[in-house]
Design a protein around this motif. Sequence first.
Motif, PDB file in Angstrom:
ATOM      1  N   ASP A  65     -11.460  -0.788  -9.839  1.00  0.00           N
ATOM      2  CA  ASP A  65     -11.586   0.555  -9.267  1.00  0.00           C
ATOM      3  C   ASP A  65     -12.672   0.574  -8.197  1.00  0.00           C
ATOM      4  O   ASP A  65     -13.743  -0.005  -8.386  1.00  0.00           O
ATOM      5  CB  ASP A  65     -11.954   1.581 -10.345  1.00  0.00           C
ATOM      6  CG  ASP A  65     -10.924   1.639 -11.466  1.00  0.00           C
ATOM      7  OD1 ASP A  65     -11.336   1.532 -12.623  1.00  0.00           O
ATOM      8  OD2 ASP A  65      -9.734   1.780 -11.160  1.00  0.00           O
ATOM      9  N   TYR A  66     -12.361   1.242  -7.108  1.00  0.00           N
ATOM     10  CA  TYR A  66     -13.315   1.438  -6.025  1.00  0.00           C
ATOM     11  C   TYR A  66     -13.429   2.943  -5.806  1.00  0.00           C
ATOM     12  O   TYR A  66     -12.457   3.595  -5.426  1.00  0.00           O
ATOM     13  CB  TYR A  66     -12.856   0.724  -4.755  1.00  0.00           C
ATOM     14  CG  TYR A  66     -12.943  -0.788  -4.886  1.00  0.00           C
ATOM     15  CD1 TYR A  66     -13.982  -1.494  -4.289  1.00  0.00           C
ATOM     16  CD2 TYR A  66     -12.012  -1.500  -5.631  1.00  0.00           C
ATOM     17  CE1 TYR A  66     -14.084  -2.869  -4.417  1.00  0.00           C
ATOM     18  CE2 TYR A  66     -12.110  -2.888  -5.775  1.00  0.00           C
ATOM     19  CZ  TYR A  66     -13.149  -3.555  -5.167  1.00  0.00           C
ATOM     20  OH  TYR A  66     -13.243  -4.926  -5.310  1.00  0.00           O
ATOM     21  N   ASP A  67     -14.610   3.483  -6.105  1.00  0.00           N
ATOM     22  CA  ASP A  67     -14.805   4.933  -6.072  1.00  0.00           C
ATOM     23  C   ASP A  67     -15.381   5.374  -4.737  1.00  0.00           C
ATOM     24  O   ASP A  67     -16.395   4.825  -4.272  1.00  0.00           O
ATOM     25  CB  ASP A  67     -15.751   5.371  -7.186  1.00  0.00           C
ATOM     26  CG  ASP A  67     -15.137   5.175  -8.562  1.00  0.00           C
ATOM     27  OD1 ASP A  67     -13.975   5.561  -8.745  1.00  0.00           O
ATOM     28  OD2 ASP A  67     -15.821   4.633  -9.452  1.00  0.00           O
ATOM     29  N   VAL A  68     -14.768   6.386  -4.161  1.00  0.00           N
ATOM     30  CA  VAL A  68     -15.253   6.991  -2.920  1.00  0.00           C
ATOM     31  C   VAL A  68     -15.584   8.454  -3.214  1.00  0.00           C
ATOM     32  O   VAL A  68     -14.716   9.221  -3.637  1.00  0.00           O
ATOM     33  CB  VAL A  68     -14.209   6.906  -1.792  1.00  0.00           C
ATOM     34  CG1 VAL A  68     -14.694   7.661  -0.557  1.00  0.00           C
ATOM     35  CG2 VAL A  68     -13.886   5.451  -1.454  1.00  0.00           C
ATOM     36  N   PHE A  69     -16.826   8.819  -3.025  1.00  0.00           N
ATOM     37  CA  PHE A  69     -17.268  10.198  -3.185  1.00  0.00           C
ATOM     38  C   PHE A  69     -17.475  10.809  -1.795  1.00  0.00           C
ATOM     39  O   PHE A  69     -17.962  10.140  -0.884  1.00  0.00           O
ATOM     40  CB  PHE A  69     -18.607  10.280  -3.928  1.00  0.00           C
ATOM     41  CG  PHE A  69     -18.549  10.037  -5.410  1.00  0.00           C
ATOM     42  CD1 PHE A  69     -17.390   9.639  -6.040  1.00  0.00           C
ATOM     43  CD2 PHE A  69     -19.694  10.205  -6.179  1.00  0.00           C
ATOM     44  CE1 PHE A  69     -17.352   9.415  -7.413  1.00  0.00           C
ATOM     45  CE2 PHE A  69     -19.678   9.985  -7.547  1.00  0.00           C
ATOM     46  CZ  PHE A  69     -18.508   9.593  -8.170  1.00  0.00           C
ATOM     47  N   TYR A  70     -17.122  12.073  -1.661  1.00  0.00           N
ATOM     48  CA  TYR A  70     -17.491  12.828  -0.470  1.00  0.00           C
ATOM     49  C   TYR A  70     -17.869  14.229  -0.902  1.00  0.00           C
ATOM     50  O   TYR A  70     -17.685  14.611  -2.076  1.00  0.00           O
ATOM     51  CB  TYR A  70     -16.357  12.833   0.571  1.00  0.00           C
ATOM     52  CG  TYR A  70     -15.147  13.679   0.210  1.00  0.00           C
ATOM     53  CD1 TYR A  70     -14.990  14.967   0.723  1.00  0.00           C
ATOM     54  CD2 TYR A  70     -14.150  13.194  -0.634  1.00  0.00           C
ATOM     55  CE1 TYR A  70     -13.886  15.746   0.402  1.00  0.00           C
ATOM     56  CE2 TYR A  70     -13.040  13.966  -0.965  1.00  0.00           C
ATOM     57  CZ  TYR A  70     -12.908  15.234  -0.451  1.00  0.00           C
ATOM     58  OH  TYR A  70     -11.814  16.001  -0.778  1.00  0.00           O
ATOM     59  N   GLU A 100      -4.082  -5.879  -8.312  1.00  0.00           N
ATOM     60  CA  GLU A 100      -3.940  -4.495  -7.865  1.00  0.00           C
ATOM     61  C   GLU A 100      -5.208  -3.709  -8.183  1.00  0.00           C
ATOM     62  O   GLU A 100      -5.722  -3.749  -9.301  1.00  0.00           O
ATOM     63  CB  GLU A 100      -2.741  -3.841  -8.544  1.00  0.00           C
ATOM     64  CG  GLU A 100      -2.462  -2.424  -8.054  1.00  0.00           C
ATOM     65  CD  GLU A 100      -1.208  -1.826  -8.674  1.00  0.00           C
ATOM     66  OE1 GLU A 100      -0.963  -0.639  -8.436  1.00  0.00           O
ATOM     67  OE2 GLU A 100      -0.501  -2.558  -9.403  1.00  0.00           O
ATOM     68  N   VAL A 101      -5.716  -3.006  -7.201  1.00  0.00           N
ATOM     69  CA  VAL A 101      -6.905  -2.185  -7.398  1.00  0.00           C
ATOM     70  C   VAL A 101      -6.595  -0.750  -6.996  1.00  0.00           C
ATOM     71  O   VAL A 101      -5.664  -0.487  -6.231  1.00  0.00           O
ATOM     72  CB  VAL A 101      -8.100  -2.704  -6.573  1.00  0.00           C
ATOM     73  CG1 VAL A 101      -8.503  -4.099  -7.012  1.00  0.00           C
ATOM     74  CG2 VAL A 101      -7.798  -2.672  -5.085  1.00  0.00           C
ATOM     75  N   GLU A 102      -7.388   0.160  -7.533  1.00  0.00           N
ATOM     76  CA  GLU A 102      -7.229   1.585  -7.225  1.00  0.00           C
ATOM     77  C   GLU A 102      -8.460   2.081  -6.501  1.00  0.00           C
ATOM     78  O   GLU A 102      -9.593   1.775  -6.897  1.00  0.00           O
ATOM     79  CB  GLU A 102      -7.031   2.381  -8.508  1.00  0.00           C
ATOM     80  CG  GLU A 102      -6.899   3.886  -8.291  1.00  0.00           C
ATOM     81  CD  GLU A 102      -6.754   4.661  -9.577  1.00  0.00           C
ATOM     82  OE1 GLU A 102      -6.673   5.903  -9.498  1.00  0.00           O
ATOM     83  OE2 GLU A 102      -6.736   4.037 -10.657  1.00  0.00           O
ATOM     84  N   VAL A 103      -8.243   2.815  -5.423  1.00  0.00           N
ATOM     85  CA  VAL A 103      -9.336   3.486  -4.728  1.00  0.00           C
ATOM     86  C   VAL A 103      -9.242   4.968  -5.080  1.00  0.00           C
ATOM     87  O   VAL A 103      -8.260   5.629  -4.744  1.00  0.00           O
ATOM     88  CB  VAL A 103      -9.273   3.284  -3.209  1.00  0.00           C
ATOM     89  CG1 VAL A 103     -10.459   3.984  -2.541  1.00  0.00           C
ATOM     90  CG2 VAL A 103      -9.275   1.797  -2.860  1.00  0.00           C
ATOM     91  N   GLU A 104     -10.251   5.471  -5.779  1.00  0.00           N
ATOM     92  CA  GLU A 104     -10.243   6.860  -6.225  1.00  0.00           C
ATOM     93  C   GLU A 104     -11.174   7.675  -5.343  1.00  0.00           C
ATOM     94  O   GLU A 104     -12.368   7.389  -5.255  1.00  0.00           O
ATOM     95  CB  GLU A 104     -10.678   6.960  -7.688  1.00  0.00           C
ATOM     96  CG  GLU A 104     -10.577   8.363  -8.251  1.00  0.00           C
ATOM     97  CD  GLU A 104     -10.808   8.403  -9.753  1.00  0.00           C
ATOM     98  OE1 GLU A 104     -11.913   8.828 -10.154  1.00  0.00           O
ATOM     99  OE2 GLU A 104      -9.905   8.006 -10.508  1.00  0.00           O
ATOM    100  N   VAL A 105     -10.640   8.683  -4.688  1.00  0.00           N
ATOM    101  CA  VAL A 105     -11.404   9.521  -3.770  1.00  0.00           C
ATOM    102  C   VAL A 105     -11.573  10.901  -4.402  1.00  0.00           C
ATOM    103  O   VAL A 105     -10.591  11.529  -4.807  1.00  0.00           O
ATOM    104  CB  VAL A 105     -10.682   9.638  -2.412  1.00  0.00           C
ATOM    105  CG1 VAL A 105     -11.484  10.509  -1.453  1.00  0.00           C
ATOM    106  CG2 VAL A 105     -10.449   8.254  -1.816  1.00  0.00           C
ATOM    107  N   ARG A 106     -12.823  11.372  -4.468  1.00  0.00           N
ATOM    108  CA  ARG A 106     -13.092  12.651  -5.116  1.00  0.00           C
ATOM    109  C   ARG A 106     -14.123  13.464  -4.330  1.00  0.00           C
ATOM    110  O   ARG A 106     -15.104  12.920  -3.826  1.00  0.00           O
ATOM    111  CB  ARG A 106     -13.596  12.446  -6.548  1.00  0.00           C
ATOM    112  CG  ARG A 106     -12.550  11.882  -7.504  1.00  0.00           C
ATOM    113  CD  ARG A 106     -11.435  12.879  -7.754  1.00  0.00           C
ATOM    114  NE  ARG A 106     -10.428  12.370  -8.684  1.00  0.00           N
ATOM    115  CZ  ARG A 106      -9.307  11.757  -8.317  1.00  0.00           C
ATOM    116  NH1 ARG A 106      -9.066  11.569  -7.024  1.00  0.00           N
ATOM    117  NH2 ARG A 106      -8.442  11.338  -9.214  1.00  0.00           N
TER     118      ARG A 106
END
Length: 212
Positions: A65-70, A100-106
């Motif tokens: 998992d690769y987390d992107v916060f904004y 397979e990886v997931e990029v989660e944007v929140r």
Amino acid sequence: MIGRLPLDEQFAALKSALARNEVLVEVLNRTAGLGLPDWYVTAGCLFQTVWNVVTDRQPTTGIKDYDVFYFDDRDVSWQAEDTVIKAAREAFAGLPAEVEVEVEVRNEARVHLWYEQKFGVACAPHASTEAAIDSFAATTCCLGVRLEPSGRWRVYAPHGLADVFNLVVRPNPVLAPREVYETKTARWQQQWPELTVLDWPSRPAGLMPSSS
């Protein structure tokens, strides 16, 4: 030991370690192209990359998992966040990863709307992405990186980098409940048995014993 170096040298060592994770570098570059306000790539993909480098593992080992916060408080509706999530899904399609990886944007301006239902404790509205990073269950997790328009790496590390390089996981009892910390650390120790995991404190941070 990197954790004992001056801060500027620790920063250089952090950038060097993170740059070895090609997936992470690609996520940083693609996120920069989305034009999100006050964004950071954060959490596990950062400190776990460092753990892998320090312990001579492949940089991407165990990272899915690769987390992107904004942060955008102009519209905290789910519809607005979902529009960003869908745009990000297109931007991150075809990431060059071995698994397979997931990029989660929140949008961290919305966290208070769902946090209590998920974790059982109330969360006051965050004032920034940095404030959201401050609330992670472990201080070691409180780390964020983004690319500035100039190409310079901006690093947010309110608790420093020593624990990250020294493989120390320290609780951060400011929001997340104890169960979250213990569940995460138990999983991490299975993947990285070299970790030193400190116990959750018996009393909330800052609460002094009574003198009576």
